[in-house]
Design an enzyme around this catalytic site. Sequence first.
Site, mmCIF file in Angstrom:
data_model
loop_
_atom_site.group_PDB
_atom_site.id
_atom_site.type_symbol
_atom_site.label_atom_id
_atom_site.label_comp_id
_atom_site.label_asym_id
_atom_site.label_seq_id
_atom_site.Cartn_x
_atom_site.Cartn_y
_atom_site.Cartn_z
ATOM 1 N N HIS A 120 -23.793 -5.455 -53.713
ATOM 2 C CA HIS A 120 -24.017 -6.852 -53.315
ATOM 3 C C HIS A 120 -25.263 -7.366 -54.036
ATOM 4 O O HIS A 120 -26.334 -6.769 -53.953
ATOM 5 C CB HIS A 120 -24.179 -6.930 -51.804
ATOM 6 C CG HIS A 120 -24.280 -8.329 -51.277
ATOM 7 N ND1 HIS A 120 -23.168 -9.144 -51.117
ATOM 8 C CD2 HIS A 120 -25.352 -9.062 -50.873
ATOM 9 C CE1 HIS A 120 -23.559 -10.317 -50.627
ATOM 10 N NE2 HIS A 120 -24.877 -10.301 -50.484
ATOM 11 N N MET A 149 -26.897 -18.031 -53.737
ATOM 12 C CA MET A 149 -27.626 -18.926 -52.831
ATOM 13 C C MET A 149 -28.387 -19.893 -53.725
ATOM 14 O O MET A 149 -29.606 -19.820 -53.864
ATOM 15 C CB MET A 149 -28.553 -18.100 -51.924
ATOM 16 C CG MET A 149 -27.794 -17.320 -50.861
ATOM 17 S SD MET A 149 -28.736 -15.940 -50.179
ATOM 18 C CE MET A 149 -28.366 -14.680 -51.384
ATOM 19 N N GLY A 185 -31.873 -16.029 -47.332
ATOM 20 C CA GLY A 185 -33.165 -16.125 -48.009
ATOM 21 C C GLY A 185 -33.963 -14.838 -48.022
ATOM 22 O O GLY A 185 -34.763 -14.624 -48.927
ATOM 23 N N PHE A 186 -33.741 -13.985 -47.028
ATOM 24 C CA PHE A 186 -34.573 -12.785 -46.922
ATOM 25 C C PHE A 186 -33.770 -11.618 -46.362
ATOM 26 O O PHE A 186 -32.892 -11.817 -45.515
ATOM 27 C CB PHE A 186 -35.775 -13.051 -46.002
ATOM 28 C CG PHE A 186 -36.609 -14.203 -46.476
ATOM 29 C CD1 PHE A 186 -37.568 -14.030 -47.465
ATOM 30 C CD2 PHE A 186 -36.400 -15.479 -45.968
ATOM 31 C CE1 PHE A 186 -38.308 -15.105 -47.938
ATOM 32 C CE2 PHE A 186 -37.133 -16.565 -46.429
ATOM 33 C CZ PHE A 186 -38.094 -16.381 -47.418
ATOM 34 N N GLY A 187 -34.123 -10.424 -46.809
ATOM 35 C CA GLY A 187 -33.589 -9.216 -46.196
ATOM 36 C C GLY A 187 -34.372 -8.884 -44.940
ATOM 37 O O GLY A 187 -35.420 -9.479 -44.656
ATOM 38 N N GLY A 188 -33.857 -7.953 -44.163
ATOM 39 C CA GLY A 188 -34.616 -7.415 -43.031
ATOM 40 C C GLY A 188 -34.661 -8.283 -41.782
ATOM 41 O O GLY A 188 -35.467 -8.028 -40.888
ATOM 42 N N MET A 221 -31.008 -15.979 -55.506
ATOM 43 C CA MET A 221 -31.730 -17.039 -54.772
ATOM 44 C C MET A 221 -32.556 -17.856 -55.762
ATOM 45 O O MET A 221 -33.151 -17.300 -56.688
ATOM 46 C CB MET A 221 -32.661 -16.408 -53.733
ATOM 47 C CG MET A 221 -31.932 -15.481 -52.772
ATOM 48 S SD MET A 221 -33.043 -14.900 -51.487
ATOM 49 C CE MET A 221 -32.003 -13.677 -50.672
ATOM 50 N N SER A 257 -26.918 -4.239 -50.361
ATOM 51 C CA SER A 257 -27.570 -5.351 -51.058
ATOM 52 C C SER A 257 -28.776 -4.822 -51.812
ATOM 53 O O SER A 257 -29.721 -4.305 -51.202
ATOM 54 C CB SER A 257 -28.032 -6.405 -50.059
ATOM 55 O OG SER A 257 -28.951 -7.272 -50.713
ATOM 56 N N MET A 260 -22.502 -15.412 -42.898
ATOM 57 C CA MET A 260 -23.913 -15.011 -42.793
ATOM 58 C C MET A 260 -24.234 -14.768 -41.321
ATOM 59 O O MET A 260 -23.984 -15.620 -40.471
ATOM 60 C CB MET A 260 -24.837 -16.119 -43.308
ATOM 61 C CG MET A 260 -24.767 -16.404 -44.796
ATOM 62 S SD MET A 260 -25.033 -15.002 -45.859
ATOM 63 C CE MET A 260 -26.705 -14.501 -45.420
ATOM 64 N N ASP A 315 -27.724 -10.482 -54.617
ATOM 65 C CA ASP A 315 -28.192 -11.729 -53.995
ATOM 66 C C ASP A 315 -28.970 -12.585 -54.984
ATOM 67 O O ASP A 315 -30.045 -12.199 -55.461
ATOM 68 C CB ASP A 315 -29.101 -11.397 -52.805
ATOM 69 C CG ASP A 315 -28.310 -10.930 -51.596
ATOM 70 O OD1 ASP A 315 -27.349 -11.623 -51.212
ATOM 71 O OD2 ASP A 315 -28.658 -9.875 -51.040
ATOM 72 N N ASP A 348 -22.827 -10.562 -43.646
ATOM 73 C CA ASP A 348 -24.059 -10.314 -44.398
ATOM 74 C C ASP A 348 -25.272 -10.669 -43.551
ATOM 75 O O ASP A 348 -25.469 -11.838 -43.206
ATOM 76 C CB ASP A 348 -24.024 -11.174 -45.678
ATOM 77 C CG ASP A 348 -25.208 -10.940 -46.602
ATOM 78 O OD1 ASP A 348 -26.044 -10.065 -46.319
ATOM 79 O OD2 ASP A 348 -25.283 -11.657 -47.632
ATOM 80 N N GLY A 349 -26.087 -9.658 -43.253
ATOM 81 C CA GLY A 349 -27.367 -9.885 -42.585
ATOM 82 C C GLY A 349 -27.531 -9.082 -41.312
ATOM 83 O O GLY A 349 -26.758 -9.250 -40.364
ATOM 84 N N GLY A 350 -28.490 -8.199 -41.298
ATOM 85 C CA GLY A 350 -28.812 -7.450 -40.075
ATOM 86 C C GLY A 350 -27.765 -6.427 -39.678
ATOM 87 O O GLY A 350 -27.718 -6.020 -38.509
ATOM 88 N N GLY A 360 -28.495 -4.307 -46.502
ATOM 89 C CA GLY A 360 -29.619 -4.200 -47.432
ATOM 90 C C GLY A 360 -30.660 -3.233 -46.930
ATOM 91 O O GLY A 360 -30.717 -2.074 -47.344
ATOM 92 N N SER A 361 -31.463 -3.705 -45.986
ATOM 93 C CA SER A 361 -32.566 -2.865 -45.506
ATOM 94 C C SER A 361 -32.065 -1.597 -44.827
ATOM 95 O O SER A 361 -32.703 -0.541 -44.925
ATOM 96 C CB SER A 361 -33.483 -3.667 -44.573
ATOM 97 O OG SER A 361 -32.733 -4.317 -43.565
ATOM 98 N N HIS A 373 -23.554 -12.992 -54.702
ATOM 99 C CA HIS A 373 -23.722 -13.967 -53.613
ATOM 100 C C HIS A 373 -24.705 -15.024 -54.105
ATOM 101 O O HIS A 373 -25.904 -14.784 -54.180
ATOM 102 C CB HIS A 373 -24.242 -13.214 -52.378
ATOM 103 C CG HIS A 373 -24.600 -14.097 -51.226
ATOM 104 N ND1 HIS A 373 -25.304 -13.642 -50.135
ATOM 105 C CD2 HIS A 373 -24.359 -15.411 -50.981
ATOM 106 C CE1 HIS A 373 -25.484 -14.625 -49.273
ATOM 107 N NE2 HIS A 373 -24.924 -15.715 -49.763
HETATM 108 C C1 DX5 Z 1 -29.896 -12.617 -47.169
HETATM 109 C C2 DX5 Z 1 -29.036 -11.872 -48.147
HETATM 110 C C3 DX5 Z 1 -28.580 -10.565 -47.631
HETATM 111 C C4 DX5 Z 1 -29.680 -9.576 -47.368
HETATM 112 C C5 DX5 Z 1 -29.221 -8.660 -46.295
HETATM 113 O O1 DX5 Z 1 -30.064 -13.931 -47.602
HETATM 114 O O2 DX5 Z 1 -27.881 -12.628 -48.472
HETATM 115 O O3 DX5 Z 1 -27.603 -10.004 -48.518
HETATM 116 O O4 DX5 Z 1 -30.047 -8.820 -48.483
HETATM 117 O O5 DX5 Z 1 -30.288 -7.813 -45.954
HETATM 118 P P1 DX5 Z 1 -30.323 -7.048 -44.576
HETATM 119 O O6 DX5 Z 1 -29.129 -6.120 -44.552
HETATM 120 O O7 DX5 Z 1 -31.615 -6.326 -44.642
HETATM 121 O O8 DX5 Z 1 -30.266 -8.064 -43.482
HETATM 122 ZN ZN ZN Z 2 -26.180 -11.642 -49.530
#
Ligand code: DX5
Ligand code: ZN
Length: 229
Positions: free
Chosen positions: A32, A67, A141-144, A36, A7, A136, A34, A178-180, A200-201, A65
């Site tokens: 990917h 959002m 809404g946020f990475g990490g 928002m 991401s 999800m 994102d 997607d996520g973590g 992502g992170s 993606h």
């Molecule tokens: C969150 C995004 C994800 C995000 C994942 O709303 O849709 O794609 O970037 O980031 P990580 O891998 O850091 O959880």
């Molecule tokens: Zn995403």
Amino acid sequence: MYVIAPSILSANFAKLGEEVQNVIASGADWIHFDVMDNHYVPNLTIGPLVCEAIRPLTQAPIDVHLMVKPVDRIVPDFAKAGANIITFHPEGSEHVDRTLGLIRDSGCQAGLVFNPATPLDHMDWVMDKLDVVLLMSVNPGFGGQSFIPATLEKLSQARAKIDAYAERSGRRIRLEVDGGVKVDNIAEIARAGADAFVAGSAVYGAGKDGDPHRYDSVIGALRAELANT
Ligand code: DX5
Ligand code: ZN
């Protein structure tokens, strides 16, 4: 058979072109992307202009993606900007079946995204229009953020629906998460049924800035974990 989709939300936006090329050169499969809108989710990111700008830099599929709410207005803009896959949240569209048709008529693959608390039955009557199902594993809404463990059971249930559909239709729908997603949980997530992994992170946080090979080892480690499943 497994797809790794970094991401770019966690990339260095001042060097976005290089960041896209470097993850693909390091073995990633999809980008990917994102989107928002500070309305459907409490954050604001990037739109079709940025998609258009990175499009000439890679042959890899761009996995958009959305959002956003509403969804339909922006779909043709992303198709024109070179998106390959467009996914959206059912809560963002008044007419989910119509939006899936719009994405496919625009020449892209279409997918539905399920928030942690969103039931999977939104997919039941639109399977023929789905190319991707995205679960999800954090709130969008946020990475990490940290992976929500209940996603594992939900992945198994989504896998069962997708496999049953493949039996009767011959069509394979991708199951993306997607996520973590990290090196230390990707194998377990794959065993639960996912076959495409957004990270992502975990990817963009790795290694030293300025080194074009900085992503080789993390993407290699993700692949090595997947090879053990
Ligand atoms: C969150 C995004 C994800 C995000 C994942 O709303 O849709 O794609 O970037 O980031 P990580 O891998 O850091 O959880
Ligand atoms: Zn995403």
